[in-house]
Design an enzyme around this catalytic site. Structure first.
Site, PDB file in Angstrom:
ATOM      1  N   SER A 145      -6.977  -6.037  -7.253  1.00 48.98           N
ATOM      2  CA  SER A 145      -6.618  -6.937  -8.370  1.00 48.98           C
ATOM      3  C   SER A 145      -8.183  -7.886  -8.676  1.00 48.98           C
ATOM      4  O   SER A 145      -9.086  -8.192  -7.499  1.00 48.98           O
ATOM      5  CB  SER A 145      -5.717  -8.188  -7.996  1.00 48.98           C
ATOM      6  OG  SER A 145      -5.492  -9.245  -8.773  1.00 48.98           O
ATOM      7  N   TYR A 158      -2.950 -14.064  -1.841  1.00 45.73           N
ATOM      8  CA  TYR A 158      -2.893 -12.686  -2.382  1.00 45.73           C
ATOM      9  C   TYR A 158      -4.363 -12.136  -2.648  1.00 45.73           C
ATOM     10  O   TYR A 158      -4.609 -11.107  -2.449  1.00 45.73           O
ATOM     11  CB  TYR A 158      -2.323 -12.805  -3.895  1.00 45.73           C
ATOM     12  CG  TYR A 158      -2.334 -11.886  -4.785  1.00 45.73           C
ATOM     13  CD1 TYR A 158      -1.557 -10.567  -4.504  1.00 45.73           C
ATOM     14  CD2 TYR A 158      -3.118 -11.874  -6.017  1.00 45.73           C
ATOM     15  CE1 TYR A 158      -1.372  -9.577  -5.645  1.00 45.73           C
ATOM     16  CE2 TYR A 158      -3.076 -10.624  -7.008  1.00 45.73           C
ATOM     17  CZ  TYR A 158      -2.371  -9.687  -6.877  1.00 45.73           C
ATOM     18  OH  TYR A 158      -2.557  -8.614  -7.514  1.00 45.73           O
ATOM     19  N   LYS A 162      -6.084  -9.012  -1.115  1.00 45.24           N
ATOM     20  CA  LYS A 162      -6.979  -7.832  -2.095  1.00 45.24           C
ATOM     21  C   LYS A 162      -8.299  -7.565  -1.827  1.00 45.24           C
ATOM     22  O   LYS A 162      -8.721  -6.677  -1.814  1.00 45.24           O
ATOM     23  CB  LYS A 162      -6.542  -8.234  -3.372  1.00 45.24           C
ATOM     24  CG  LYS A 162      -4.961  -8.141  -3.900  1.00 45.24           C
ATOM     25  CD  LYS A 162      -4.478  -6.781  -3.817  1.00 45.24           C
ATOM     26  CE  LYS A 162      -2.974  -6.775  -4.344  1.00 45.24           C
ATOM     27  NZ  LYS A 162      -2.540  -5.315  -4.361  1.00 45.24           N
TER      28      LYS A 162
END
Ligand SMILES: NC(=O)c1ccc[n+]([C@@H]2O[C@H](COP(=O)([O-])OP(=O)(O)OC[C@H]3O[C@@H](n4cnc5c(N)ncnc54)[C@H](OP(=O)(O)O)[C@@H]3O)[C@@H](O)[C@H]2O)c1
Length: 244
Positions: A145, A158, A162
């Site tokens: 991402s 998050y 990633k």
């Protein structure tokens, strides 16, 4: 029709019950790949699997949590029973608390859960898949991402997960250099999916593309060798990819 001398390729796709994972499954199934699919919610996964099976795609759907070792072993056993594995697509992912909130406001157990799903499970699946991938000069596709690279407040757990996955991808790719097995990171870009809507319920997603926007990238990736893409990081919405 499948040529018995050249059995069709096999992909194991995590998080295949919706969003990008479902799109990749639809695409690969449509071009003759056989599929092992997983997600936790059995009803969602079964709906995707039944739709694909209805079109003649060979699908093994196994519901479960990629964070659990026994489930990961089941997934690899399913691929093994299909006789080969060409792609391991680590797509299943979690954001943390939805709606998203500052990193330091997250309970630590949520941080651990996100890391287990987004980093540990992909690496653990790659460990188990390696013997099969060696036989096919296969590819591990780790879905990343923009949050791995840029600073998005409230997407910290998050983003950190990633970033860790990207770095793990690069390192494993270097460690597997010259084995024929490749590892690549793919940032699919913003897509209108259930996960995005749950993470940011107040954000108007109407102008955000559906995961179909990434289809040209997957078509290209399915045609290149693992060695050509290993160790690289791609932006699936920003081709041409062969110049990156
Ligand atoms: N949407 C975007 O704008 C965007 C942008 C950049 C990157 N990405 C990345 O693209 C990938 C797909 O995103 P998406 O938006 O399509 O995701 P999504 O709509 O949230 O779907 C996630 C999928 O993963 C499954 N899943 C989640 N946790 C799991 C677990 N522990 N074990 C097994 N399956 C699990 C979900 O099903 P269950 O909940 O039933 O398990 C679902 O099938 C992710 O890696 C995401 O980080 C997305």
């Amino acid at each position: 029709m499948t040529n018995p001398l050249r059995p069709s390729r096999v992909a194991l796709i995590t998080g295949a019950s919706t969003g990008l994972g479902e799109t990749i499954a639809e695409f690969l199934g449509g071009v003759g790949w056989r599929l092992v699919l997983t997600a936790r919610t059995e009803s969602d996964l079964t709906a995707v699997a039944e739709r694909l099976s209805g079109r003649g795609v060979i699908v093994r759907a196994v519901a479960g949590d990629v964070g659990e070792a026994a489930h990961r072993a089941r997934l690899i056993a399913e691929a093994s029973s299909l006789g080969r594995l060409d792609w391991l697509v680590n797509n299943a992912s979690q954001m943390g608390v939805s709606p998203i909130r500052p990193l330091l406001d997250h309970p630590v157990d949520v941080f651990e859960k996100v890391l287990r799903t987004n980093v540990i499970a992909p690496v653990a699946l790659a460990q188990l898949a390696l013997p099969l991938l060696r036989e096919t000069d296969g590819l591990v596709v780790n879905v990343s991402s923009e949050a791995a690279v840029d600073v998005f407040p409230c997407a910290g757990i998050y983003g950190a997960s990633k970033a860790a996955l990207d770095q793990a991808s690069r390192i494993i790719a270097a460690e597997l250099a010259d084995t024929g097995v490749g590892v690549t990171s793919v940032d699919p870009g913003g897509m209108r999916t259930r996960g995005y809507a749950e993470a940011e319920p107040d954000f108007d997603l109407s102008s955000v593309p559906t995961p179909d926007v990434t289809l040209p990238f997957w078509k290209w990736l399915a045609e290149v060798s693992s060695g050509e893409v290993s160790g690289r990081r791609y932006l699936a919405q920003s081709g041409p990819w062969d110049t990156k």
